[in-house]
Scaffold this motif. Structure first.
Motif, short mmCIF file in Angstrom:
data_model
loop_
_atom_site.label_atom_id
_atom_site.label_comp_id
_atom_site.label_asym_id
_atom_site.label_seq_id
_atom_site.Cartn_x
_atom_site.Cartn_y
_atom_site.Cartn_z
N SER A 13 0.84 -1.20 0.00
CA SER A 13 0.00 0.00 0.00
C SER A 13 0.88 1.25 0.00
O SER A 13 2.10 1.17 0.18
CB SER A 13 -0.93 0.02 1.22
N LEU A 14 0.24 2.40 -0.16
CA LEU A 14 0.99 3.67 -0.15
C LEU A 14 1.55 3.98 1.23
O LEU A 14 2.37 4.87 1.39
CB LEU A 14 0.07 4.80 -0.62
N LEU A 153 -2.64 10.87 3.18
CA LEU A 153 -2.05 10.95 1.84
C LEU A 153 -3.12 11.41 0.85
O LEU A 153 -4.24 10.89 0.86
CB LEU A 153 -1.52 9.58 1.42
N GLY A 154 -2.77 12.38 0.01
CA GLY A 154 -3.69 12.86 -1.01
C GLY A 154 -4.83 13.71 -0.50
O GLY A 154 -5.83 13.90 -1.17
N TYR A 174 -4.27 8.77 -5.63
CA TYR A 174 -4.27 7.87 -4.47
C TYR A 174 -5.46 6.92 -4.41
O TYR A 174 -5.41 5.92 -3.72
CB TYR A 174 -4.23 8.70 -3.18
N ASP A 175 -6.54 7.24 -5.11
CA ASP A 175 -7.73 6.41 -5.03
C ASP A 175 -8.66 6.74 -6.19
O ASP A 175 -8.62 7.84 -6.74
CB ASP A 175 -8.46 6.70 -3.70
N TYR A 213 -0.07 14.67 6.05
CA TYR A 213 0.99 13.65 6.11
C TYR A 213 2.29 14.23 6.66
O TYR A 213 2.97 13.63 7.48
CB TYR A 213 1.21 13.08 4.70
N GLN A 214 2.62 15.43 6.19
CA GLN A 214 3.83 16.12 6.65
C GLN A 214 3.79 16.37 8.16
O GLN A 214 4.75 16.12 8.88
CB GLN A 214 3.98 17.46 5.89
N SER A 215 2.63 16.86 8.63
CA SER A 215 2.45 17.13 10.07
C SER A 215 2.57 15.85 10.89
O SER A 215 3.12 15.85 11.98
CB SER A 215 1.07 17.75 10.34
#
Length: 307
Positions: A13-14, A153-154, A174-175, A213-215
């Motif tokens: 998975s991602l 993500l995304g 992403y989906d 995601y970054q946070s």
């Protein structure tokens, strides 16, 4: 031989990178405690061979698709190997944010509304005017997020319709289905559930526009507050919401639910994670520690609860 445990981590998975970290953390603890344990990455091992090793239990540390969507759970059921966490149906439902929201709403639980689901096929057909008309009913700013993906993500915030379509394109990477909902300003909390009891809630402080995601994994400015600072009444209200949200989806053993406290001081459910991260930065172990459970205690309890 019969007491051997397998930790399943990695996958395709991602969220593979996070899963590798989670799995290694769990593996190290089990090895140090003298348990006969093996780590296996489904990417490099045919899972139907698991039966040959006489594993007593499987600890699933796979995040996202293939791990939290009922797939691995179905394989383990077929092989008759007990596994940690929620079952096939609960996993398949909870990875789908839209479906989860429908069930929560049906049971009178608070969710962000209005929202809509957008399929990639409709987007590719360039039905832009129809899509825009639907989204304009929600009113900007909005949040767009992949329907069956985790770790933020995304996920993007869109403030104006001029930015809408190129942002949707980025999210569709992403989906094939995108959830679109009203952006809510508020305070985010994450609440772990262990054996049908809540762990101390964690308040999340982040410097980005939202908890992305970054946070989550790379920012040094993200802060976690546990205790959360909620008063007794608010904490009790939150506990009732979380346990009901957990039980109506028939989730088992362990997991985490994210909520936002909006500007009107109302909680709104965001999403559920049936296999939370277990990395050094992960929130589930932080909450467990506050409840008096070391990382070792936590892993052993999850294993012990697995029947």
């Amino acid at each position: 031989m019969s007491n051997k445990i397998v930790v399943l981590f990695g996958g395709n998975s991602l969220e593979r990178e996070i899963s590798l970290k989670s799995g290694k953390s769990i593996l190290n603890i089990l090895k140090k405690s003298g348990i006969n344990v093996i780590g296996i990455d489904p990417n490099t091992f045919p899972l139907l061979y698991l039966k040959k090793f006489n594993f007593k239990k499987a600890f699933i540390a796979l995040h996202g698709k293939g791990g939290e969507d009922g797939t691995i759970q179905g394989i383990l059921e077929y092989l008759n190997i007990p596994y940690t966490g929620s079952g096939v149906l609960s996993s398949a439902i909870t990875i789908n944010k839209f479906l989860t929201k429908i069930i929560w709403k049906e049971h009178g639980l608070p969710i962000i509304y209005p929202h809509l689901l957008l399929n990639k096929k409709d987007f590719i057909k360039k039905n832009y005017l129809i899509i825009e008309k639907k989204i304009l009913q929600i009113k900007f700013p909005i949040i767009i997020k992949p329907n069956c993906s985790g770790s933020s993500l995304g996920v993007f915030k869109v403030n104006h319709k001029d930015d809408l379509f190129h942002t949707l394109e980025k999210s569709f990477v992403y989906d094939n289905n995108i959830l679109i909902e009203k952006y809510l300003k508020g305070i985010e909390y994450t609440i772990g559930v262990l054996n049908n009891k809540i762990l101390p809630p964690i308040k999340i402080g982040y410097s980005n526009i939202f908890y992305d995601y970054q946070s989550k994994y790379y920012s040094n400015n993200t802060e976690y507050f546990c205790p959360s600072g909620l008063n007794k009444n608010k904490e009790k209200e939150l506990e009732n919401i979380i346990l009901k949200a957990w039980k109506v989806l028939n989730c088992k053993i362990w997991g985490r639910i994210d909520v936002i406290l909006d500007e009107n001081k109302n909680f709104q459910l965001l999403e559920i994670n049936t296999i939370p991260g277990m990395t050094p930065k992960s929130l589930y172990p932080i909450a467990a520690r506050k409840a008096g459970l070391s990382f070792y205690d936590l892993i052993m309890k999850i294993l012990f609860l697995t029947k």
